[in-house]
Design a protein around this motif. Structure first.
Motif, PDB file in Angstrom:
ATOM      1  N   ARG A 148       0.850  -1.200   0.000  1.00 40.61           N
ATOM      2  CA  ARG A 148       0.000   0.000   0.000  1.00 40.61           C
ATOM      3  C   ARG A 148       0.884   1.248   0.000  1.00 40.61           C
ATOM      4  O   ARG A 148       1.707   1.433   0.908  1.00 40.61           O
ATOM      5  CB  ARG A 148      -0.913   0.003   1.213  1.00 40.61           C
ATOM      6  N   VAL A 149       0.676   2.073  -1.024  1.00 37.39           N
ATOM      7  CA  VAL A 149       1.407   3.342  -1.139  1.00 37.39           C
ATOM      8  C   VAL A 149       0.368   4.450  -1.213  1.00 37.39           C
ATOM      9  O   VAL A 149      -0.475   4.462  -2.116  1.00 37.39           O
ATOM     10  CB  VAL A 149       2.317   3.367  -2.388  1.00 37.39           C
ATOM     11  N   GLU A 150       0.396   5.399  -0.297  1.00 39.71           N
ATOM     12  CA  GLU A 150      -0.620   6.442  -0.221  1.00 39.71           C
ATOM     13  C   GLU A 150       0.016   7.793   0.061  1.00 39.71           C
ATOM     14  O   GLU A 150       1.142   7.884   0.571  1.00 39.71           O
ATOM     15  CB  GLU A 150      -1.632   6.139   0.903  1.00 39.71           C
ATOM     16  N   SER A 151      -0.739   8.824  -0.273  1.00 37.48           N
ATOM     17  CA  SER A 151      -0.341  10.162   0.166  1.00 37.48           C
ATOM     18  C   SER A 151      -0.784  10.341   1.607  1.00 37.48           C
ATOM     19  O   SER A 151      -1.692   9.651   2.092  1.00 37.48           O
ATOM     20  CB  SER A 151      -0.990  11.233  -0.720  1.00 37.48           C
ATOM     21  N   VAL A 152      -0.153  11.257   2.291  1.00 34.50           N
ATOM     22  CA  VAL A 152      -0.475  11.480   3.709  1.00 34.50           C
ATOM     23  C   VAL A 152      -1.930  11.897   3.868  1.00 34.50           C
ATOM     24  O   VAL A 152      -2.634  11.447   4.779  1.00 34.50           O
ATOM     25  CB  VAL A 152       0.466  12.545   4.304  1.00 34.50           C
ATOM     26  N   ASP A 153      -2.407  12.747   2.944  1.00 35.57           N
ATOM     27  CA  ASP A 153      -3.780  13.229   3.055  1.00 35.57           C
ATOM     28  C   ASP A 153      -4.796  12.096   2.931  1.00 35.57           C
ATOM     29  O   ASP A 153      -5.891  12.173   3.497  1.00 35.57           O
ATOM     30  CB  ASP A 153      -4.051  14.280   1.965  1.00 35.57           C
ATOM     31  N   ASP A 154      -4.451  11.049   2.184  1.00 38.21           N
ATOM     32  CA  ASP A 154      -5.374   9.936   1.995  1.00 38.21           C
ATOM     33  C   ASP A 154      -5.214   8.860   3.064  1.00 38.21           C
ATOM     34  O   ASP A 154      -5.869   7.802   2.967  1.00 38.21           O
ATOM     35  CB  ASP A 154      -5.164   9.304   0.605  1.00 38.21           C
ATOM     36  N   TYR A 155      -4.401   9.105   4.061  1.00 40.35           N
ATOM     37  CA  TYR A 155      -4.152   8.090   5.086  1.00 40.35           C
ATOM     38  C   TYR A 155      -4.507   8.610   6.474  1.00 40.35           C
ATOM     39  O   TYR A 155      -4.117   8.029   7.474  1.00 40.35           O
ATOM     40  CB  TYR A 155      -2.687   7.650   5.040  1.00 40.35           C
TER      41      TYR A 155
END
Length: 1437
Positions: free
Chosen positions: A946-953
């Motif tokens: 799982r690779v996400e941006s901070v805003d989406d986590y």
């Protein structure tokens, strides 16, 4: 709408009332009404306000408005009606359109206007005379245009000295800025106004309202809040647009002065759509490069935050005249299209109640500029907030917001254990206190750092409140900052509340679970859809008519738009001939269309009746105006002949849609405006009684027709605005019905979730909900303004969840030092609890967060008992910050390849070491870095990480969190609060292991420039030795520890063990046997992920073969593992299409493609618009066509052009056989020679011959010359080249065969044939034939002679014989038969006979007398001519 609909546009006319008011205003001007008379007329019309707003534009409308405003404003009458009527006028859409066009004409045609200063002053006076009306009405008009007019004239026309006049402009602008009023927020537009961006002396001051902090009640507070929030997003935008209007776009722009604006250019219209709310425009545009910058940054539109949905844009031209503001609705992410054409597609809508149709279409014909105005928060949401505040009459929950009215709250000790024993068994003391506040206090503020259970507590509190409340007090409203947080919160609620009782309002959810619970507002409403559809259809119809500009002018249009012209045409015609009143329209239509007759007199009909050809020799009125290149317009004079040929070549082609035609025709640039000075001069001629309007030249007539078409276009623009207003009214009715229906549906749910942005949009619905509970998540990120627009007195419980509540940091733009009112909510004695016990992360990670947040964090006992005992396999540390000083710092982008590579290799190592994929999450604060890391995982066949941006986590957690900070060289962005909060959030997501990658030495150098979070943060990293330059690995098999610094080292690690090349299956005692003696199969997992098939002591080589897709061609080939794909030669047969429009194929082996000639070698063979079949190679551009021109010329002849197809046609060399006037001979002349004679000898202007009338003239002349009717072609007989130069061979009328020595076109030389005439006297004479006529001419009267010349030659000779007198000596025999010689000529009477004879007298005597004295009568009596006397008897006889 189908293509057929595009071209069948029905007429949609304005109401007759709109025309009646135009006539009334005209009458006021002509009869010079005073204010009393004007007031009387206006008072008698109850609908005068509406009529003035959409008054039909007629000729001299500007003068009529000017007179009206001047007369009303300067009147001494103290009536309040003065102000009322002036406000009606300034709101008039008709006046605003006229002002806009007049400004454009003065700017672009300034060089040709002699009274420019007077014209500019008139514009100034119109607004200056309105200075006493409501200042807000004046500020929201298009008054800004006159100030940009002043600025443009000053910059581009420095030769004009208008210093005194422009000083009046400056004083007036200063007066407007000083007139700013307080407590006017209900009348202030929420969106920017053009006048704001024209600052007096380049200051940056408010023009609407004032931000004064002295508020004592709800009204003053709302005014302050509105103005403060409005200034927050407008302040820097206003400042930077003013900078651009002063600086211009051509010279190099210093981007340091434009931190909040991105520029784009060259706007092209793609689509026009109408939804149920407004008009949606779709355009394409290019990146800005007008200031001659050599490098244009390439943008990855898949991840770029430029041109974001909801962002503010400003559309203008290179002079910032005018400014049109809008909001982005959608933006294309087609990166391939951008890389090919360097254009990006965009959808937007204009802000405000007007459609801006005229201004936008005018701008498209110029060098367009689009400004992307970036703000700290989404402008669309801010505008919704402001609009919601404008609708508020009082401040809800006043005691919560204003400190002076605050009533303190007191904490009460409720025994929750009896009510909720199961819940409290899992809560610590702080959480128990927080739950008591939530359930029993009206307002509760729950603070806590990440990991302290805020989200868990919030979801449980909502579920309990849901049980506690009755249905009439529901639904519970949940507000979150962004989509991701809201989705996560609602997903957490699903375990406590039935899914069918939860709904998400608005927005785009990325959660598969929540997507099925999105609110659907569609339903059958009692609404007249037919009327709505009809209004949409009318708008589309008018729009198509505007962009096609296919206007035709008839007699009714002259009557409607220009009465003076109509009267002049009729009166001048009646001066010389009678006119039946029923023939007026026919007469006017003839004048417009120059209708032709059927007979050959067509060419001279106007010459004989109206005198057109005589005046064609001079151009007395219309000047040829060349537009100045002020707005970047490209003025092209199209060749009429080429236009006609193009039209003929396109006759068989399918017509293009209107918008494509619009773009191909340079956005109708040449049609949208008229010749200002030319029309003014024609107006002067109309007032000259000595001038005959029927003698206007062809160019003058064309300019008048163009002007009338312009007025018709303006009429359509007004009609569009009027129809759009009706559409908005019906749309609002539909919205109200939908809102009522939505409200009914929403009140049936138990929980409603909404983001801040959507809450602002739906505030009119949310305020009417039955809700008694408001729950705000991420309260520290939500502005107070967002809460104000949602809060109502219906809410009995307001619960705020968030981190440290510092609202002051949310405002990024406005230059205010006192944020007192923002601190009210945190300074109140509101019941609050700070949760300080974390249950997520290991203690050493929590210790690090304590230093970041500067808050005391306690570890829950479960952390020490369970979490702290777990380890991350393969690493010797559960927390490190890797300071990689080898990372590349040259790229100013939001991704770093080296950092991504290291993280990917480390994740694969952790998986080999025994960690589950689901345990690992990679975070980055930039989406571009996220996509880069995902791509690298895909390349490694590892797509589960799982690779996400901070805003989406937000709100989520995992065992292992790896953070890629990414070095961004723009240090100003680095230290913004938004980026700091992202880093804080990212650091708090890990439970077992937190690993951070970045170049912190760079951060430390930059952070010293700012007193920011990072300056303290970096200092702590160095002081506490958190930074490391290596990664501590730990073999999960042998426990060996190793430190590495480069990502390439991970490639040498197999199976998570870095101790040896192979781990033997046998158990060897230390020191007894070397592992290299092992004879078993290796079976080691190689770096390629295959098992080694060699013996243990042999070198590991992978012998596995597999099919692989070659990256360059995507063909599948069989390769050996480890074989470099770059060395593989692809033998696949391929057919290549070299171009998307090329249908030819070329066969190659795949590996030959790179060496092959990469362009199609086939002939093109396309049929070009000119009619030729392209003979070039397919790879070559078809245009320009270099074949021989075959276009039909204006004269109708084909195949006569000697030039190439793309060149301007050569003169027509077609040979025309001309029957000369003699009727016997003919000559050949080339067509262009005939045209040259028409131009040079008949004095016709060249441009006339390219007109329809001129082409008809050439055709008729050529036709008559070919028929031998040269005598009917005026003046052609006198042209030397058209006279017969053959020797004369005409038969003489006299019938003699005597050679003429002249040319055929000349009179014959005299006939010198000798004629022998015998007179009656018998004498004979010899004459030359020509002497006979000469003699007769002298003998006969002139009329008798001319009649005789038409007679036959024999009759002429007979007459000549009768008339001629014989000149020979007389030889006639006398009657007396005496012989006495006569001395006269033969033709004269003989002289008297002098012979003496003897006569007998009556007396009987004889006497001797001369013969001529005696006459004998018929009676025998002798008579005497003279008296006779007898000598004998003396008797006298």
């Amino acid at each position: 709408m189908s293509n057929e609909d595009y071209y069948q546009l029905p007429e949609i006319n304005l109401d007759l009332q709109d025309y009646e008011i135009s006539l009334l205003i005209r009458e006021c001007f002509i009869k010079k009404f005073d204010f009393e008379e004007i007031k009387c007329r206006f008072d008698n019309d109850s609908d005068i306000k509406q009529k003035l707003k959409y008054m039909i534009p007629i000729h001299q409308s500007f003068d009529y408005y000017y007179y009206l405003i001047k007369t009303i404003s300067e009147s001494d009458n103290p009536s309040q009606d003065k102000k009322k009527y002036l406000e009606y006028i300034v709101r008039s859409q008709s006046l605003q359109n006229i002002i806009s066009e007049r400004c454009y004409l003065l700017i672009t045609q300034a060089n040709s206007i002699d009274n420019l200063e007077y014209q500019i002053e008139q514009l100034f006076q119109i607004f200056f005379l309105l200075k006493d009306i409501d200042i807000n009405i004046l500020q929201k008009s298009n008054i800004s245009l006159i100030f940009t007019l002043q600025k443009i004239i000053e910059i581009n026309y420095r030769d004009y000295n208008f210093k005194e006049l422009f000083q009046k402009f400056d004083d007036f602008l200063n007066l407007i800025f000083k007139s700013t009023q307080v407590q006017q927020y209900k009348t202030i537009p929420a969106y920017p106004q053009p006048l704001e961006c024209l600052q007096y002396l380049n200051e940056n001051n408010q023009i609407f309202g004032q931000t004064i902090e002295d508020y004592q009640d709800s009204a003053t507070y709302l005014d302050y809040l509105f103005n403060f929030l409005r200034e927050d997003y407008i302040y820097y935008i206003r400042q930077q647009i003013n900078y651009l209007s002063e600086k211009g776009f051509i010279k190099r722009i210093d981007r340091r002065y434009l931190p909040n604006i991105d520029l784009y250019q060259d706007i092209k219209l793609i689509q026009f759509e109408i939804n149920n709310l407004n008009i949606k425009w779709k355009i394409s545009l290019k990146q800005f490069h007008l200031d001659k910058r050599t490098i244009v940054d390439q943008i990855d539109w898949n991840y770029s935050n430029k041109l974001q949905i909801g962002s503010l844009i400003c559309i203008t031209n290179i002079e910032c005249h005018p400014l049109l503001f809008g909001l982005i609705i959608n933006r294309s992410k087609q990166q391939d299209d951008y890389e090919i054409s360097n254009r990006i597609d965009l959808e937007f809508r204009f802000l405000g109640p007007k459609s801006q149709i005229m201004e936008f279409l005018n701008l498209l014909s110029q060098q367009t500029i689009l400004m992307d105005c970036r703000t700290s928060a989404q402008v669309e949401a801010q505008i919704y907030n402001l609009e919601s505040i404008k609708k508020m009459h009082y401040l809800p929950k006043t005691n919560l917001i204003l400190q002076s009215l605050q009533t303190p709250f007191y904490y009460k000790n409720y025994l929750l254990s009896k009510c909720f024993p199961q819940l409290l068994s899992t809560c610590d003391a702080e959480q128990e206190k927080a739950m008591q506040l939530i359930l029993f206090e009206k307002v509760a503020f729950i603070q806590g750092l990440p990991g302290t259970g805020k989200t868990y507590l919030a979801t449980r509190a909502v579920s309990i409140l849901n049980q506690k409340l009755s249905q009439i007090d529901k639904p519970i409203l949940i507000v979150c900052q962004n989509n991701h947080t809201l989705d996560y919160f609602l997903e957490s609620l699903l375990q406590f509340i039935p899914a069918d009782q939860i709904v998400r309002l608005g927005g785009n959810s990325k959660s598969a679970k929540i997507n099925s619970y999105m609110f659907q507002s569609r339903s059958n409403l009692d609404f007249d859809q037919e009327e709505f559809k009809e209004l949409k259809y009318q708008l589309k119809t008018i729009f198509n008519r505007l962009i096609q500009y296919e206007y035709t002018i008839n007699a009714q249009d002259i009557t409607r738009f220009w009465l003076e012209l109509r009267d002049k045409l009729i009166n001048d015609f009646r001066k010389e001939r009678d006119l039946n009143i029923s023939q007026v329209d026919e007469l006017l239509n003839f004048w417009i269309n120059v209708k032709s007759l059927d007979d050959d007199q067509i060419l001279f009909y106007q010459s004989q009746i109206f005198g057109d050809h005589a005046i064609l020799q001079n151009e007395k009125i219309t000047k040829q105006i060349q537009l100045n290149n002020v707005f970047g317009t490209q003025h092209m004079q199209l060749n009429n002949q080429q236009d006609q040929d193009q039209q003929q070549s396109n006759q068989n082609e399918e017509p293009l849609p209107p918008i494509e035609q619009f773009n191909q025709q340079n956005q109708n640039h040449s049609n949208l405006h008229y010749n200002f000075i030319g029309i003014e001069m024609i107006q002067q001629c109309l007032q000259d009684n000595t001038f005959n309007i029927w003698q206007l030249n062809h160019k003058d007539l064309c300019e008048i027709i163009k002007y009338l078409k312009y007025l018709k276009y303006q009429e359509d623009c007004l009609l569009f605005e009027k129809t759009y207003k009706k559409f908005k009214k019906v749309s609002q009715t539909l919205q109200n019905l939908e809102a009522s229906n939505d409200l009914y549906k929403l009140n049936k749910y138990q929980v409603i979730g909404v983001t801040v942005t959507d809450a602002a949009y739906y505030s009119h619905i949310l305020k009417q909900l039955n809700s008694k509970v408001l729950v705000v998540e991420e309260a520290e990120q939500i502005l107070l303004s967002n809460l104000v627009t949602i809060l109502t007195n219906n809410f009995e419980y307001v619960v705020l969840f968030g981190d440290y509540f510092n609202l002051e940091e949310q405002f990024q733009n406005y230059d205010q030092t006192n944020f007192y009112f923002l601190k009210n909510i945190q300074n109140q004695q509101i019941p609050s609890v700070v949760l300080s016990t974390q249950r997520r992360m290991k203690p050493n990670i929590a210790d690090f967060l304590k230093r970041i947040y500067q808050q005391n964090i306690k570890d829950h006992q479960d952390i020490h008992e369970t979490t702290n005992k777990k380890e991350v396999k393969g690493l010797d540390s559960d927390f490190f910050i890797f300071d990689n000083q080898q990372l590349d710092l040259d790229l100013d982008i939001k991704q770093n390849v080296q950092e991504a590579e290291m993280i990917v290799q480390m994740v694969q190592y952790l998986i080999q070491a025994g960690n589950k994929v689901s345990q690992i999450t990679v975070l980055s604060q930039y989406q571009q870095q996220v996509e880069l890391i995902k791509e690298k995982f895909r390349n490694e066949n590892q797509t589960q990480v799982r690779v996400e941006s901070v805003d989406d986590y937000l709100g989520q957690e995992n065992d292992i969190v790896i953070i890629s900070l990414v070095i961004l060289n723009n240090h100003k962005k680095l230290f913004k609060r938004k980026y700091q909060n992202r880093i804080k959030t990212a650091f708090s997501r890990a439970k077992l292991g937190l690993y951070v990658f970045g170049y912190f030495d760079y951060y430390s150098r930059q952070s010293t420039l700012y007193d920011s979070f990072f300056s303290k943060f970096i200092t702590q990293l160095y002081d506490e030795d958190y930074l490391t330059h290596f990664i501590p690995l730990k073999c999960h098999i042998h426990g060996t520890v190793k430190q590495i610094q480069q990502s390439s080292y991970f490639l040498n690690i197999n199976g998570g063990c870095f101790c040896n090349n192979h781990t033997c299956k046998k158990q060897y005692l230390p020191g007894t046997q070397n592992q290299n003696d092992c004879q078993e199969m290796c079976e080691k997992i190689l770096k390629c992920r295959h098992k080694c098939q060699q013996r243990c002591q042999a070198q590991c080589i992978c012998t596995f073969t597999y099919y692989e897709i070659l990256p360059e061609c995507n063909h599948t080939v069989l390769i050996q593992c480890g074989q470099d794909l770059a060395d593989v030669i692809c033998q696949e047969d391929v057919e290549i299409y070299f171009h998307s429009s090329c249908k030819h194929t070329n066969k190659f082996k795949c590996y030959e493609i790179n060496s092959a000639y990469q362009e199609c070698q086939h002939n093109c063979d396309k049929v070009l618009p000119c009619g030729h079949t392209c003979k070039k190679k397919c790879r070559e551009r078809c245009y320009p066509c270099e074949q021989k021109c075959i276009k039909s010329m204006t004269c109708g002849h084909r195949d006569q052009c000697k030039n190439l197809c793309y060149q301007k046609c050569s003169p027509c060399a077609y040979n025309i056989t001309i029957q000369l006037h003699c009727g016997m001979h003919s000559i050949q002349k080339k067509c262009f020679e005939i045209k040259n004679h028409i131009i040079n000898d008949l004095k016709m202007p060249p441009t006339f011959l390219n007109s329809r009338i001129g082409m008809e003239l050439v055709f008729r002349i050529s036709e008559n010359l070919a028929k031998g009717l040269i005598k009917d072609v005026k003046n052609f007989q006198q042209i030397q080249d058209f006279q017969c130069k053959y020797p004369c061979s005409r038969p003489r009328k006299c019938g003699h065969q005597f050679q003429c020595n002249n040319y055929c076109y000349q009179e014959c030389t005299p006939c010198e044939y000798e004629i022998l005439l015998t007179l009656k006297c018998g004498h004979q004479y010899q004459y030359q034939c020509e002497d006979v006529k000469v003699a007769l001419k002298e003998l006969l009267p002139i009329e008798e002679y001319e009649n005789l010349c038409q007679s036959e030659h024999e009759k002429i000779l007979q007459l000549f014989e009768n008339c001629i007198q014989c000149s020979k000596p007389c030889d006639k025999i006398r009657a007396c038969e005496h012989y006495f010689p006569c001395s006269n000529s033969c033709s004269q009477p003989c002289i008297p006979c002098q012979v003496e004879i003897t006569i007998t007298l009556p007396c009987g005597h004889l006497r001797l007398v001369k013969c001529h004295t005696v006459q004998t009568s018929s009676t025998g009596i002798v008579k005497y001519d003279d008296e006779q006397a007898c000598e004998n008897c003396s008797i006298i006889y």
